[in-house]
Design a protein around this motif. Structure first.
Motif, PDB file in Angstrom:
ATOM      1  N   SER A  21      38.841  43.976  45.327  1.00  0.00           N
ATOM      2  CA  SER A  21      37.687  43.255  44.812  1.00  0.00           C
ATOM      3  C   SER A  21      38.152  42.206  43.818  1.00  0.00           C
ATOM      4  O   SER A  21      39.273  42.274  43.296  1.00  0.00           O
ATOM      5  CB  SER A  21      36.688  44.204  44.135  1.00  0.00           C
ATOM      6  N   SER A  22      37.291  41.243  43.558  1.00  0.00           N
ATOM      7  CA  SER A  22      37.543  40.215  42.551  1.00  0.00           C
ATOM      8  C   SER A  22      36.410  40.269  41.545  1.00  0.00           C
ATOM      9  O   SER A  22      35.252  40.531  41.899  1.00  0.00           O
ATOM     10  CB  SER A  22      37.602  38.823  43.197  1.00  0.00           C
ATOM     11  N   LYS A  23      36.748  39.994  40.273  1.00  0.00           N
ATOM     12  CA  LYS A  23      35.755  40.095  39.214  1.00  0.00           C
ATOM     13  C   LYS A  23      35.827  38.865  38.320  1.00  0.00           C
ATOM     14  O   LYS A  23      36.903  38.291  38.121  1.00  0.00           O
ATOM     15  CB  LYS A  23      35.993  41.354  38.377  1.00  0.00           C
ATOM     16  N   GLY A  24      34.679  38.496  37.777  1.00  0.00           N
ATOM     17  CA  GLY A  24      34.627  37.382  36.862  1.00  0.00           C
ATOM     18  C   GLY A  24      33.743  37.696  35.671  1.00  0.00           C
ATOM     19  O   GLY A  24      32.800  38.488  35.774  1.00  0.00           O
ATOM     20  N   VAL A  25      34.071  37.090  34.543  1.00  0.00           N
ATOM     21  CA  VAL A  25      33.258  37.264  33.343  1.00  0.00           C
ATOM     22  C   VAL A  25      33.078  35.917  32.658  1.00  0.00           C
ATOM     23  O   VAL A  25      33.899  35.003  32.792  1.00  0.00           O
ATOM     24  CB  VAL A  25      33.878  38.255  32.334  1.00  0.00           C
ATOM     25  N   LEU A  26      32.012  35.833  31.911  1.00  0.00           N
ATOM     26  CA  LEU A  26      31.737  34.713  31.025  1.00  0.00           C
ATOM     27  C   LEU A  26      31.574  35.300  29.632  1.00  0.00           C
ATOM     28  O   LEU A  26      30.781  36.238  29.449  1.00  0.00           O
ATOM     29  CB  LEU A  26      30.457  34.015  31.470  1.00  0.00           C
ATOM     30  N   THR A  27      32.348  34.821  28.664  1.00  0.00           N
ATOM     31  CA  THR A  27      32.290  35.375  27.316  1.00  0.00           C
ATOM     32  C   THR A  27      32.125  34.264  26.282  1.00  0.00           C
ATOM     33  O   THR A  27      32.390  33.090  26.551  1.00  0.00           O
ATOM     34  CB  THR A  27      33.554  36.174  26.951  1.00  0.00           C
ATOM     35  N   ARG A  28      31.734  34.692  25.083  1.00  0.00           N
ATOM     36  CA  ARG A  28      31.759  33.793  23.933  1.00  0.00           C
ATOM     37  C   ARG A  28      33.103  33.935  23.229  1.00  0.00           C
ATOM     38  O   ARG A  28      33.908  34.800  23.562  1.00  0.00           O
ATOM     39  CB  ARG A  28      30.615  34.110  22.980  1.00  0.00           C
ATOM     40  N   THR A  29      33.331  33.105  22.226  1.00  0.00           N
ATOM     41  CA  THR A  29      34.627  33.116  21.553  1.00  0.00           C
ATOM     42  C   THR A  29      34.804  34.300  20.614  1.00  0.00           C
ATOM     43  O   THR A  29      35.881  34.476  20.054  1.00  0.00           O
ATOM     44  CB  THR A  29      34.851  31.818  20.776  1.00  0.00           C
ATOM     45  N   ASP A  30      33.774  35.127  20.438  1.00  0.00           N
ATOM     46  CA  ASP A  30      33.941  36.371  19.683  1.00  0.00           C
ATOM     47  C   ASP A  30      34.115  37.564  20.608  1.00  0.00           C
ATOM     48  O   ASP A  30      34.160  38.708  20.167  1.00  0.00           O
ATOM     49  CB  ASP A  30      32.752  36.601  18.746  1.00  0.00           C
ATOM     50  N   GLY A  31      34.207  37.289  21.919  1.00  0.00           N
ATOM     51  CA  GLY A  31      34.413  38.337  22.901  1.00  0.00           C
ATOM     52  C   GLY A  31      33.163  38.905  23.520  1.00  0.00           C
ATOM     53  O   GLY A  31      33.237  39.732  24.432  1.00  0.00           O
TER      54      GLY A  31
END
Length: 510
Positions: A21-31
């Motif tokens: 599987s492949s996974k993606g995330v979107l985060t802010r600069t505080d994690g």
């Protein structure tokens, strides 16, 4: 903690290509996680011991799909600052002079086709000298034998091959046009990379894979370019967005859970089990992999099992049950699965055996055992394998003081069994979403929006799984049986592996 001006673009995109599987995330600069997404994909096994991915049909298609889904979730008024990528490795994707794939990618150590080339290169360069200079013995994990196999067994493909990529470096190429490879990934290209000098061993590169271009070496968190207009049209990522080099998935995941100081060790629960220990100075072992770290000046000693979640998935499919059903039934059973011990070598074994012809075994079966027993035995088998690898690390001089459990398989029953078998507590971080989170962190570091030490605030420990002394006592006895079973059955396993290859050859010829 590094602070970011409110007006600065503050979102990081991380995408990881895994085995299944492949996974993606979107985060802010505080994690903080803003969004995440996942895609399932298959792995081709055209012959026993062969594992391949279609780079465009799996790696790039998954990346494009995930990137489009996640970029649509960027809040109004905000923007992406940087992109990080990772993937399975070390792999060999042959490509032409423009970076276009000319065959499917040959995957990492689970692919065991290059047995003859491993033996030949070990004799040519010397087993001890290879470990001394490169950090690791030549095994099915190594890149040199895979390239030699390609040249020997697929000469038509080799003739049109000018470059080769891993999953992360191919994505970087598609996004930026650059042909680069990070130092950590390169350090798994035995016997082609000098671990101390941090450079390609040119004479070996020319001898093993003549005529190929070799990628420029960079560090995983180094910005190597911006997203091109063409890539923007395909992915939705704005042109010019910074892209860092990325690395192999296990090391990206280690970076994302704060496994960075000497004595830290990550257990990555997934299709395979991977173990990464951080060192103050390089250590080597004929039973393990010594590599460069993610950040400049760091080193690792690593271990990897050929299967873990792959066996539990096989049992799920074989029994037609769900993971929830199997886990519930296994949790009702006592330590030891009522008299079963399994060897998890269903795809050979990597560390510490380095035996591609090892085979799976369930010992102690009776008619009263059911699917829950087998499932618990599979979880316990993985735990015995972890203990075996931790012992090999200790023998090499590596300290494992703080164990961090990560990955999609880091579930309550499995982690509890591993702690009971090893007698070691495991720290569970706030986010265990996988290497994609580490990709986002490396992107933040590369873009100057975070420092390596900030990960402690990005992803703190939220739970500690402690071993149960009573269960550990049971497992101490069974672990001894586990260690005895492999040498007692090795010869038979090798005969059966040979028959499997012969049967496959007859089917192909029929």
């Amino acid at each position: 903690m590094t602070t970011t001006p409110a007006t600065a673009p503050g979102l990081l995109l991380g995408i990881d290509i895994g085995t299944s599987s492949s996974k993606g995330v979107l985060t802010r600069t505080d994690g903080t996680l803003v969004a995440q997404a996942q895609r399932e994909h298959g792995t081709a096994t055209p012959r026993p011991g062969w594992f391949e991915h279609d780079a465009d049909g799996v790696w790039w298609d998954d990346f494009r799909s995930l990137a489009r889904e996640l970029t649509r979730q960027v809040p109004a008024g905000e923007a992406l600052a940087a992109v990080g990528v990772s993937g399975i490795g070390p792999c060999v994707l042959p490509a032409d002079e423009r970076g276009r794939p000319v065959r499917a990618a040959i995957l990492y150590g689970v692919d065991t086709r290059a047995v003859e080339e491993i033996a030949e290169q070990t004799e040519r360069y010397g087993a001890e000298e290879i470990i001394r200079r490169c950090g690791s013995p030549l095994t099915s994990q190594a890149i040199g034998p895979k390239l030699a196999w390609l040249r020997r067994h697929d000469p038509a493909v080799y003739e049109v091959t000018s470059r080769w990529y891993m999953a992360s470096s191919y994505l970087v190429h598609r996004l930026t046009g650059r042909y680069v490879l990070d130092h950590h990934s390169a350090s798994q290209c035995t016997p082609l990379y000098d671990l101390a000098a941090r450079t390609w061993i040119e004479e070996r590169c020319d001898e093993i894979a003549p005529g190929l271009q070799w990628p420029e070496l960079v560090w995983p968190a180094e910005v190597v370019g911006g997203v091109t207009r063409e890539a923007e049209a395909l992915t939705g990522i704005p042109a010019g967005t910074s892209v860092v080099a990325g690395t192999v998935d296990a090391w990206a995941e280690a970076a994302g859970v704060g496994v960075a100081a000497p004595g830290d060790l990550m257990l990555m629960y997934g299709t395979t089990m991977f173990v990464v220990g951080i060192l103050a100075q390089p250590l080597t072992s004929p039973r393990l992999w010594g590599t460069a770290g993610v950040f400049e000046g760091t080193y690792c000693l690593a271990a990897g099992m050929a299967t873990s979640g792959a066996v539990t998935g096989w049992l799920r499919d074989l029994t037609g049950s769900s993971y929830e059903q199997l886990t519930s039934e296994a949790a009702e059973l006592p330590p030891g699965a009522e008299g079963l011990v399994m060897l998890p070598y269903f795809a050979g074994e990597r560390t510490p055996l380095f035996d591609p012809d090892a085979r799976g075994l369930v010992h102690g079966l009776t008619l009263r055992h059911g699917r829950g027993h087998l499932y618990r035995a599979a979880l316990e088998a993985t735990a015995y394998g972890v203990r075996h690898n931790l012992a090999a690390m200790a023998d090499a001089g590596a300290r494992a003081e703080r164990l961090v459990a990560v990955g999609g398989g880091a579930r309550a029953l499995w982690t509890r069994i591993v702690s009971d078998v090893t007698g070691r507590a495991q720290h569970l971080p706030r986010y265990t979403v996988g290497a994609a989170y580490g990709d986002a962190f490396l992107a933040a570091v590369g873009a100057g929006l975070a420092a390596p030490g900030d990960i402690a605030e990005w992803n703190p420990t939220v739970e500690v799984v402690a071993p149960d002394p009573a269960a550990s006592a049971v497992y101490d006895e069974l672990y001894g049986l586990y260690l005895d079973l492999y040498p007692a059955t090795r010869e038979a396993a090798h005969v059966l592996a040979s028959r499997q290859r012969a049967d496959d050859a007859r089917r192909r010829d029929a």
